[in-house]
Write an enzyme that holds these catalytic residues in place. Structure first.
Site, PDB file in Angstrom:
ATOM      1  N   GLU A   1       9.318   3.901   0.208  1.00 14.86           N
ATOM      2  CA  GLU A   1      10.778   3.840   0.224  1.00 14.86           C
ATOM      3  C   GLU A   1      11.325   2.988  -0.918  1.00 14.86           C
ATOM      4  O   GLU A   1      12.285   3.365  -1.596  1.00 14.86           O
ATOM      5  CB  GLU A   1      11.290   3.263   1.551  1.00 14.86           C
ATOM      6  CG  GLU A   1      10.849   4.026   2.780  1.00 14.86           C
ATOM      7  CD  GLU A   1       9.585   3.475   3.413  1.00 14.86           C
ATOM      8  OE1 GLU A   1       8.510   3.511   2.774  1.00 14.86           O
ATOM      9  OE2 GLU A   1       9.643   3.024   4.556  1.00 14.86           O
TER      10      GLU A   1
ATOM     11  N   CYS B   1      11.541  -2.327   4.158  1.00 13.06           N
ATOM     12  CA  CYS B   1      12.149  -1.108   3.628  1.00 13.06           C
ATOM     13  C   CYS B   1      13.527  -0.870   4.224  1.00 13.06           C
ATOM     14  O   CYS B   1      14.443  -0.425   3.527  1.00 13.06           O
ATOM     15  CB  CYS B   1      11.233   0.077   3.856  1.00 13.06           C
ATOM     16  SG  CYS B   1       9.700  -0.067   2.892  1.00 13.06           S
TER      17      CYS B   1
END
Length: 166
Positions: free
Chosen positions: A49, A80
């Site tokens: 991510e 993330c």
């Protein structure tokens, strides 16, 4: 999500946990891609991510990743999810849940925290079986004794038993 799954498969080429992410603009243009590179880069922050968001921000010339969707194969972790909130991306779509470290509703819900200044829309469960199968196969191969790895026995352990590596 199929593009994110393809990214996840690329992580296996360098023995990283197969998690992939893709940032897609509202018009369908791919702005950023990433797959786990923690082992390859020896970097604890090299999650799919984060790498996809960095690439998207560079493509846009702004740290604000607006009018886009992040597709990721596994529910984002706390780090993330924090990067997602800070990037201001309006939508996150993930594949399978992470019952040990998921931070979009499973263990924590960073993305819905009312005290934060941005709360993206989050949709989970998209192609969950395909995403989970990649992770289960990856961890099953590592649990078997070396001689039994070719045989395919995983001992019946579920994804929930797999350690979170990204």
């Amino acid at each position: 999500m199929r593009e994110a799954i393809a990214e996840a498969r690329a992580a296996e080429e360098h023995d990283d946990v197969p998690i992939g992410a893709v940032v897609v603009a509202a018009d369908g243009t791919v702005l950023g891609r990433g797959h786990n590179r923690r082992e390859a880069d020896e970097d604890p922050t090299a999650h799919a991510e984060v790498l996809a968001l960095r690439e998207a921000a560079a493509a846009l010339g702004s740290w604000r990743v607006l009018d886009a969707t992040l597709y990721v194969t596994l529910e984002p972790c706390a780090m993330c999810a924090g990067a997602i909130v800070l990037s201001r991306i309006p939508r996150v779509v993930y594949g399978c849940t992470d019952p040990k470290a998921g931070a979009c509703g499973s263990v924590l819900d960073v993305t819905a925290e009312p005290r934060l200044n941005h709360r993206p829309q989050v949709v989970g469960g998209v192609l969950a079986d395909a995403c989970g199968d990649l992770l289960r196969a990856f961890f099953a191969a590592r649990r078997r004794p070396r001689g039994a790895r070719a045989a395919g026995a995983d001992g019946g352990r579920a994804l929930a038993d797999a350690p979170r590596d990204g």
